[in-house]
Write a protein that holds these residues in place. Sequence first.
Motif, mmCIF file in Angstrom:
data_model
loop_
_atom_site.group_PDB
_atom_site.id
_atom_site.type_symbol
_atom_site.label_atom_id
_atom_site.label_comp_id
_atom_site.label_asym_id
_atom_site.label_seq_id
_atom_site.Cartn_x
_atom_site.Cartn_y
_atom_site.Cartn_z
ATOM 1 N N GLY A 90 10.059 0.835 10.111
ATOM 2 C CA GLY A 90 8.656 0.410 10.050
ATOM 3 C C GLY A 90 7.885 0.911 8.862
ATOM 4 O O GLY A 90 6.676 0.675 8.746
ATOM 5 N N LYS B 75 10.722 -0.809 4.204
ATOM 6 C CA LYS B 75 11.927 -0.960 3.377
ATOM 7 C C LYS B 75 12.214 -2.455 3.117
ATOM 8 O O LYS B 75 12.419 -2.855 1.974
ATOM 9 C CB LYS B 75 13.132 -0.292 4.062
ATOM 10 N N THR B 76 12.198 -3.249 4.197
ATOM 11 C CA THR B 76 12.458 -4.685 4.040
ATOM 12 C C THR B 76 11.368 -5.324 3.174
ATOM 13 O O THR B 76 11.653 -6.135 2.288
ATOM 14 C CB THR B 76 12.466 -5.365 5.429
ATOM 15 N N THR B 77 10.136 -4.925 3.447
ATOM 16 C CA THR B 77 9.001 -5.473 2.697
ATOM 17 C C THR B 77 9.160 -5.186 1.204
ATOM 18 O O THR B 77 8.955 -6.057 0.367
ATOM 19 C CB THR B 77 7.684 -4.846 3.214
ATOM 20 N N ARG C 198 4.097 -0.553 10.451
ATOM 21 C CA ARG C 198 4.449 -1.507 11.513
ATOM 22 C C ARG C 198 3.641 -1.232 12.771
ATOM 23 O O ARG C 198 3.149 -2.147 13.435
ATOM 24 C CB ARG C 198 5.951 -1.437 11.832
ATOM 25 N N ILE D 102 0.834 -1.212 0.000
ATOM 26 C CA ILE D 102 0.000 0.000 0.000
ATOM 27 C C ILE D 102 0.874 1.270 0.000
ATOM 28 O O ILE D 102 1.928 1.302 0.645
ATOM 29 C CB ILE D 102 -0.931 -0.046 1.236
HETATM 30 P P1 ADP Z 1 11.309 -1.358 7.635
HETATM 31 O O1 ADP Z 1 12.179 -2.371 6.917
HETATM 32 O O2 ADP Z 1 11.219 -0.063 6.911
HETATM 33 O O3 ADP Z 1 11.684 -1.174 9.075
HETATM 34 P P2 ADP Z 1 9.267 -3.354 7.211
HETATM 35 O O4 ADP Z 1 9.392 -3.555 5.747
HETATM 36 O O5 ADP Z 1 9.856 -4.421 8.091
HETATM 37 O O6 ADP Z 1 9.814 -1.929 7.643
HETATM 38 O O7 ADP Z 1 7.697 -3.175 7.501
HETATM 39 C C1 ADP Z 1 7.126 -3.408 8.779
HETATM 40 C C2 ADP Z 1 5.782 -4.074 8.646
HETATM 41 O O8 ADP Z 1 4.860 -3.135 8.120
HETATM 42 C C3 ADP Z 1 5.759 -5.273 7.680
HETATM 43 O O9 ADP Z 1 5.574 -6.474 8.379
HETATM 44 C C4 ADP Z 1 4.598 -5.081 6.775
HETATM 45 O O10 ADP Z 1 3.595 -6.014 7.072
HETATM 46 C C5 ADP Z 1 4.069 -3.717 7.096
HETATM 47 N N1 ADP Z 1 4.170 -2.847 5.902
HETATM 48 C C6 ADP Z 1 5.207 -2.054 5.600
HETATM 49 N N2 ADP Z 1 4.967 -1.376 4.475
HETATM 50 C C7 ADP Z 1 3.743 -1.754 4.057
HETATM 51 C C8 ADP Z 1 2.931 -1.373 2.954
HETATM 52 N N3 ADP Z 1 3.355 -0.473 2.067
HETATM 53 N N4 ADP Z 1 1.726 -1.957 2.820
HETATM 54 C C9 ADP Z 1 1.294 -2.842 3.742
HETATM 55 N N5 ADP Z 1 2.009 -3.232 4.822
HETATM 56 C C10 ADP Z 1 3.215 -2.692 4.981
#
Ligand code: ADP
Length: 353
Positions: free
Chosen positions: A77, A80-82, A233, A44
Motif C-alpha cells: 500500500g 510500489k505499483t503506482t 492505500r 506524493i
Molecule cells: P503497493 O504496490 O505498494 O502495494 P500501490 O502502488 O498499489 O501500493 O498503492 C496503493 C494506492 O495508494 C494507489 O491506488 C494509489 O492511489 C495510492 N498511492 C500510493 N502511493 C501514492 C503516492 N505517493 N501519492 C498518492 N497516492 C498514492
Amino acid sequence: MAIISDDENFSKKVKKNVLVKPEVNEYDKTFENNIRPKSFDSYIGQTNLKETLKISIEAAKKRETPLDHILFYGPPGLGKTTLAGVIAQETGVSIKITSAPSLERPRDIIGILMSLKAGEILFIDEIHRLNKLAEEILYSAMEDFCLDMTTGKSQSVKTMRVPLVKFTMIGATTKAGDLSSPLRDRFGLIHRLEFYTKEELIQVVKRTASILNIKITDDGAAEIASRSRGTPRIANRLVKRVGDFAIVKFDGVITEEVAKKSLETLDIDNMGLNSTDRTLLRLIIEKYDGGPVGIETLSAALGEDIKTLEDVCEPYLLQTGFLQRTPRGRKVSPEAMRYLGYKPLGASQQTLF
Ligand code: ADP
C-alpha cells in the motif's frame, strides 16, 4: 482481567477489519486504478526516491538504453505499483503488470517475456513468490536479454539461446530478504519505500477527496491522515468510507468531528490501530508477559496466518515502536503498554483502568 476474546470471535473481528488492511481485493483494484497518480508531480512523498529515479530516467534517455531493472520493497500500500506506472509514463513506454503467483508454469513467464515490446516495462508484484524455474528463466532474460531453452530428452538434450528485446523489469516485494541473491543481484536499482508522514498523507487525502468530489476541511483531512498507518492505500479507503458517513449521517462535508465519529464507528483508533492490532498486543502482554513470543505461537493463538501477521499487522506496529522484533520473538514496548492502559513491564500486569 480477561480482555482476550476467544479465537473464533477474534477471527470474526479480523475479517471485519479489512479497512485498515493494506492488502487489495478486486473492488479495491478498480477504485485504486481510478485514483492512482500518473506522474512524479502527482505522486506524493518518497522525495529522495523520486529524485534518484528522475536522474536514472534522464540518463537512460540520454544513453538511449532501457532503464536498469528496479526492485522496490516495503510494506503493502505504499505505492510500489503506482510508482512503476509513473516510471512508464515518465519514460514514455508501456508497462505489462503481473504478479509472481500468476507465473506458475515456465510457459507463463516465457510467454510474457516473448510478448514484450522493445523498451517496455515488465512489472512483477510479489516477486519473492516466484518459483525456482521461473526465477532461473529470468536470470538470462534480465542479464543478457535472452532465454536459455532446452529441448529433447536425456542424451539428445540441446540448449538454445532465444534472443529477447531489451526491456526493464520492475519487481516489487514486501519481503526483500526472501529474494535469492542471484535474482536480487540482477537489479541495478534497489529501493525501499518509506511510510508516509502525516503531512504527506494529508495531501493524499485531499487529492483523493477532490477526485471523488468529496468536500473536506483541513482538520478533517488531518484526522484521517493521522489514522492511516502511514499508508496511502489506507488513507484512500478511509476517505471513501468517511465520505459515505458524511453524506448519509452528516451534511456531506468531512470535518474533524465527522472524521472522528466515523472512524470510531469503524473501530479505528487515534493511532490507526484496529481491533486486530490491539488484540495482538494484548495477547502478548496478558498471556506472554509482554514477550518475547514466537510468531508461530501468536499465529496459532490468534487463528491468523503468519503471512498476514507479518505483512499486514507488524510493519506498522514496528514502525510505531509498539512492537519489537528480537531473536527470541516479538516483544511489546512500554509505550504500547501505556497506550493500551497497562502498567509498563516490571510493574504488575494489571490494567490501569
Ligand atoms: P503497493 O504496490 O505498494 O502495494 P500501490 O502502488 O498499489 O501500493 O498503492 C496503493 C494506492 O495508494 C494507489 O491506488 C494509489 O492511489 C495510492 N498511492 C500510493 N502511493 C501514492 C503516492 N505517493 N501519492 C498518492 N497516492 C498514492
